[in-house]
Motif scaffolding. Structure first.
Motif, PDB file in Angstrom:
ATOM      1  N   ALA A  49       0.845  -1.197   0.000  1.00  0.00           N
ATOM      2  CA  ALA A  49       0.000   0.000   0.000  1.00  0.00           C
ATOM      3  C   ALA A  49       0.877   1.243   0.000  1.00  0.00           C
ATOM      4  CB  ALA A  49      -0.923   0.016   1.212  1.00  0.00           C
ATOM      5  N   THR A  50       0.293   2.348  -0.473  1.00  0.00           N
ATOM      6  CA  THR A  50       0.945   3.662  -0.450  1.00  0.00           C
ATOM      7  C   THR A  50       0.051   4.619   0.320  1.00  0.00           C
ATOM      8  OG1 THR A  50       1.948   3.283  -2.614  1.00  0.00           O
ATOM      9  CG2 THR A  50       1.857   5.550  -1.859  1.00  0.00           C
ATOM     10  N   PHE A  51       0.641   5.474   1.133  1.00  0.00           N
ATOM     11  CA  PHE A  51      -0.169   6.405   1.907  1.00  0.00           C
ATOM     12  C   PHE A  51       0.625   7.668   2.217  1.00  0.00           C
ATOM     13  CE2 PHE A  51       2.190   3.833   4.856  1.00  0.00           C
ATOM     14  CZ  PHE A  51       2.530   4.681   5.902  1.00  0.00           C
ATOM     15  N   PRO A  62       8.849  -0.842  -9.596  1.00  0.00           N
ATOM     16  CA  PRO A  62       7.850  -1.904  -9.434  1.00  0.00           C
ATOM     17  C   PRO A  62       6.411  -1.441  -9.241  1.00  0.00           C
ATOM     18  CG  PRO A  62       9.300  -1.774  -7.526  1.00  0.00           C
ATOM     19  CD  PRO A  62       9.917  -0.942  -8.601  1.00  0.00           C
ATOM     20  N   ASP A  63       6.196  -0.296  -8.600  1.00  0.00           N
ATOM     21  CA  ASP A  63       4.826   0.171  -8.394  1.00  0.00           C
ATOM     22  C   ASP A  63       4.395   1.161  -9.473  1.00  0.00           C
ATOM     23  OD1 ASP A  63       6.658   2.106  -7.379  1.00  0.00           O
ATOM     24  OD2 ASP A  63       5.012   3.097  -6.352  1.00  0.00           O
ATOM     25  N   TYR A  64       5.207   1.305 -10.513  1.00  0.00           N
ATOM     26  CA  TYR A  64       4.913   2.298 -11.544  1.00  0.00           C
ATOM     27  C   TYR A  64       5.313   1.738 -12.899  1.00  0.00           C
ATOM     28  CZ  TYR A  64       3.654   7.072 -12.743  1.00  0.00           C
ATOM     29  OH  TYR A  64       2.997   8.175 -13.223  1.00  0.00           O
ATOM     30  N   TRP A  93       4.516   7.448   1.338  1.00  0.00           N
ATOM     31  CA  TRP A  93       5.066   6.364   2.166  1.00  0.00           C
ATOM     32  C   TRP A  93       4.587   5.023   1.614  1.00  0.00           C
ATOM     33  CZ3 TRP A  93       8.253   7.093   6.537  1.00  0.00           C
ATOM     34  CH2 TRP A  93       8.491   8.441   6.828  1.00  0.00           C
ATOM     35  N   HIS A  94       5.509   4.063   1.575  1.00  0.00           N
ATOM     36  CA  HIS A  94       5.223   2.778   0.953  1.00  0.00           C
ATOM     37  C   HIS A  94       5.434   1.684   1.997  1.00  0.00           C
ATOM     38  CE1 HIS A  94       5.330   4.613  -3.159  1.00  0.00           C
ATOM     39  NE2 HIS A  94       5.930   5.531  -2.423  1.00  0.00           N
TER      40      HIS A  94
END
Length: 202
Positions: free
Chosen positions: A59-61, A157-159, A199-200
Motif C-alpha cells: 500500500a501507499t499512503f 515496481p509500483d509504476y 510512504w510505501h
C-alpha cells in the motif's frame, strides 16, 4: 471387420497428403502447447522473482502527522515502511519525466540494463521512454538545470505503466511525452526540496 481393415491402407494411400498434413498439424500443436506452457511458467517465475527482489509495496499512503517512532511502528506491526519523494520535471517542450528518488527497502528500482546509481549526477531512465526517445546509456540529460548521465535503464515496481494520474485523463499513451527516472536521495534534495513525499508499506 476384415473388409474395413483391407480398405484402411487403400484409404490412407489415397489420402496420404491429408493424413500427413493432419499428423503434422497435431505434432505442431503439441509442440506449440509445450512451448507456451514453458513460457507461461517462465513468465510466472520471473514475475515472482521481480516482486520478491523489488519488495513491491502492499500500500501507499501519506500520513497526517510524522511517525513518532518509525522503527517501533515497523517492529510492532511486522512491516517495512519507506518514504519516497517524486517530482514531475519537463525535460523538453514535449517530454516530462516523473523523477523518483532511489529507495532501498520497499519498491526498490530494478535496473534492466546498464548499472545502478553510484553518484549524485547519475540517473536511471525508464526503459519505455529510453526506447521511444532513442536515449542510449552514457547520454546526458538536463533536469531542472542540472546535468545527469544516464547510466542505466530502470523499472519501478509500483509504476510499470506511463500514467500521470489514476483517472482516465491521466493515461499517457505516448512514451515520448511522459516517462520515469530515478536519482539518488541527495540529487532529489537538490532538484526539488519540496517534492511530493509518499510512504510505501510492505
Amino acid at each position: 471387420m476384415n473388409t474395413l481393415l483391407k480398405r484402411l491402407p487403400r484409404t490412407i494411400r489415397a489420402n496420404r497428403w491429408l493424413v500427413v498434413g493432419s499428423i503434422t498439424l497435431v505434432m505442431l500443436a503439441s509442440a506449440l502447447y509445450a512451448s507456451m506452457n514453458g513460457l507461461l511458467v517462465d513468465i510466472g517465475s520471473s514475475r515472482a522473482r521481480f516482486e520478491s527482489e523489488s519488495h513491491i509495496e502492499s500500500a501507499t499512503f501519506v500520513p497526517r502527522t510524522p511517525f513518532a517512532d518509525l522503527a517501533a511502528f515497523q517492529q510492532d506491526n511486522g512491516v517495512l515502511v519507506e518514504a519516497r519523494r517524486e517530482v514531475d520535471i519537463a525535460v523538453t517542450a514535449k517530454l516530462t519525466l516523473r523523477v523518483f528518488e532511489r529507495t532501498s527497502r520497499v519498491d526498490i528500482p530494478v535496473v534492466t540494463d546498464g548499472r545502478a546509481l553510484q553518484a549524485d549526477n547519475e540517473m536511471l531512465l525508464g526503459q519505455t521512454a529510453a526506447t521511444a526517445t532513442k536515449t542510449r546509456l552514457g547520454s546526458t540529460m538536463a533536469l531542472n538545470g542540472r546535468t545527469f548521465t544516464v547510466v542505466g535503464f530502470v523499472a519501478v515496481p509500483d509504476y510499470m505503466y506511463p500514467i500521470r494520474t489514476t483517472d482516465d485523463a491521466g493515461i499517457v499513451l505516448d512514451p515520448t511525452a511522459f516517462g520515469i527516472a530515478v536519482v539518488t536521495p541527495a540529487a532529489m534534495t537538490q532538484l526539488a526540496p519540496t517534492a511530493l513525499t509518499t510512504w510505501h508499506i510492505k
